[in-house]
Design an enzyme around this catalytic site. Structure first.
Site, short mmCIF file in Angstrom:
data_model
loop_
_atom_site.label_atom_id
_atom_site.label_comp_id
_atom_site.label_asym_id
_atom_site.label_seq_id
_atom_site.Cartn_x
_atom_site.Cartn_y
_atom_site.Cartn_z
N ASP A 119 0.85 -1.19 0.00
CA ASP A 119 0.00 0.00 0.00
C ASP A 119 0.89 1.25 0.00
O ASP A 119 1.81 1.35 -0.81
CB ASP A 119 -0.96 -0.03 1.20
CG ASP A 119 -2.06 1.02 1.12
OD1 ASP A 119 -3.07 0.76 0.45
OD2 ASP A 119 -1.92 2.09 1.71
N HIS A 151 -4.97 -7.44 -0.49
CA HIS A 151 -4.23 -6.21 -0.23
C HIS A 151 -3.39 -6.25 1.04
O HIS A 151 -2.34 -5.63 1.10
CB HIS A 151 -5.23 -5.06 -0.15
CG HIS A 151 -4.62 -3.71 -0.11
ND1 HIS A 151 -3.94 -3.16 -1.19
CD2 HIS A 151 -4.56 -2.77 0.88
CE1 HIS A 151 -3.51 -1.95 -0.87
NE2 HIS A 151 -3.86 -1.69 0.38
N TYR A 169 -3.35 11.20 1.36
CA TYR A 169 -4.00 11.12 0.06
C TYR A 169 -4.04 12.49 -0.61
O TYR A 169 -3.77 12.61 -1.82
CB TYR A 169 -5.43 10.57 0.21
CG TYR A 169 -5.46 9.09 0.52
CD1 TYR A 169 -5.60 8.15 -0.50
CD2 TYR A 169 -5.32 8.63 1.82
CE1 TYR A 169 -5.61 6.80 -0.22
CE2 TYR A 169 -5.33 7.28 2.10
CZ TYR A 169 -5.47 6.36 1.09
OH TYR A 169 -5.47 5.02 1.36
#
EC number: 3.3.2.9
Length: 458
Positions: free
Chosen positions: A232, A435, A378
């Site tokens: 990630d 993930h 982000y």
């Protein structure tokens, strides 16, 4: 050739020359830029800051009043809208399942919080100041016979994970075994703004800047050369470290390999026309068809658009709200592990994970009030200042490995990846896994990583 033909030839030649020039400029490798290794991210004026370079032990410890307050919040369950008839996780977290988890959290998990706290403290925790931020990390030194080779390793998590993701793999890495003639000294930091690491007070702490913080942390604990494993955000930050600090990173192993260059998407579309020319047919469905892959990404990344644009708004909704926080985080551990779990009433959460493990991770976000600061990365990652750095156009010669799990959110073929990872020495596909590989399949990830390191040792 008549006059019109000559004019047409000249025009076409000029256009071709311009296009070729643009192509060359867009695809030319970029050099490693000059880096500011001391950028200040703490509150207030840097002139008032004097870095405390000491490394201080830290323990996870929360008194009964804090746990009792959480218990009371879990007692006060809001009126949750029932799921639609016949619907599992297709509309998001199933509220019937959420009630079951909240009941377990309140009545069983919190009743043994002392045990969970002890579990979280099984490894040595520390704090140190880096660039104005109080950075938390786990540091595990192996106990091995004299003469055993010990290799420094940085493990990097992502969102909505934490250092908790690595608890099952750390003992494997730090213990001597027959499958390797070396062991690892492991450093596992909480990324800035995550868990017990302080969040930035300044705009701009993007993944490429976090890479610098992590490099400084490794220097602080005594390692100028080291290996990296990440997924990630940890994959992106590990990539950037292996790009910026090629003399320091000995090898980088990632379980979410991806790059973004002017050629990455055209190459992907070209490969989609005839996948068998570019990849083993057994692994076609890891990448294609693009339509279904794109559809899944759209369905699973609504959160990303919110967090890349309004992280503080969604953070305010979730901070101090344990039930909403659990739903928001645990949904990712369901559908990012396997998109087919959308069709399961329980979200498939306990197929690989124990509820205690999942709630440990949620507790880290809740107890540290770090959901807002964790989401700001982000916004920084998609900011124009970060995107124009085009870090992936800087080739890295650091030996790289990619572990590709079937249900990962996003995959890229090696033909694309090698534009940046010019020394991609290992790439493996696994028929299972999603993930959160370090937490879901620690043994598989461990073995893949050890194979990579063993090949480099030879």
């Amino acid at each position: 050739m008549g006059f019109c033909g000559r004019v047409l030839f000249v025009i076409v030649s000029l256009i071709s020359a311009v296009v070729f020039k643009q192509y060359c400029e867009l695809t030319a490798p970029l050099p490693v830029p000059e880096l500011n290794l001391k950028q200040y991210w703490g509150p207030g004026d840097v002139k008032q800051y004097k870095e405390d370079a000491t490394i201080k032990p830290f323990k996870v410890s929360y008194g009964e009043p804090i746990i009792e307050k959480l218990r009371s919040k879990l007692d006060d369950i809001p009126t949750l809208t029932p799921p639609l008839e016949g619907i599992a996780f297709e509309y998001g977290f199933n509220t019937d399942r959420l009630k079951e988890i909240v009941k377990y959290w309140r009545s069983t998990y919190l009743a043994k919080w002392d045990e969970r706290e002890k579990y979280l403290n099984q490894f040595p925790h520390f704090h140190t100041q880096i660039q104005g931020l109080n950075i938390h990390f786990i540091h595990v030194k192996p106990k091995v016979p004299a003469g055993t080779k010990v290799l420094p390793l940085l493990l990097l998590h992502g969102w909505p994970g934490s250092v908790r993701e690595f608890y099952d793999i750390i003992p494997k890495l730090t213990t001597k075994s027959n499958d390797k003639n070396f062991v690892f000294e492991v450093i596992v930091p909480s990324l800035p703004g995550y868990g017990w690491s302080q969040g930035s007070a300044k705009k701009g702490l993007s993944p490429s800047e976090v890479a610098i913080v992590m490099k400084n942390l490794m220097s602080r604990v005594g390692f100028e050369k080291f290996y990296i494993q990440g997924g990630d955000w940890g994959s992106l930050i590990g990539n950037y470290m292996a790009t910026y600090f090629q003399a320091n990173v000995l090898g980088v192993h990632l379980n979410m390999c991806s790059i973004m260059t002017p050629l990455s998407y055209p190459k992907t579309f070209l490969a989609a026309l005839r996948p068998s020319l570019f990849i083993d047919e057994r692994y076609t469905d890891f990448y294609f068809p693009l339509g279904s892959k794109f559809s899944n990404i759209i369905e699973e990344t609504g959160y990303m658009h919110i967090q890349a644009t309004k992280p503080d708004t969604i953070g305010t909704v979730l901070q101090g709200n344990p039930i909403g926080l659990a739903a928001y985080i645990l949904e990712k551990f369901s559908t990012w592990t396997n998109p087919a779990y959308r069709n399961l009433r329980d979200g498939g959460l306990e197929k690989y994970f124990k509820l205690d493990s999942l709630l440990d991770n949620v507790m880290i976000y809740y107890l540290t009030d770090s959901i807002t600061t964790s989401q700001r990365i982000y916004a920084e990652a998609f900011a124009s200042e970060e995107l124009k750095k085009e870090v992936d156009r800087i080739p890295t010669t650091v030996p790289a490995a990619c572990a590709k799990f079937r249900y990962e959110l996003f995959q890229q073929i090696d033909w694309v990846l090698k534009d940046h990872f010019v020394n991609l020495v290992q790439s493996n596909h696994y028929d299972d896994g999603g993930h959160f590989a370090a937490m879901q399949l620690p043994e598989v990830l461990y073995k893949n990583f050890v194979i990579f390191i063993a090949s480099l040792q030879k």
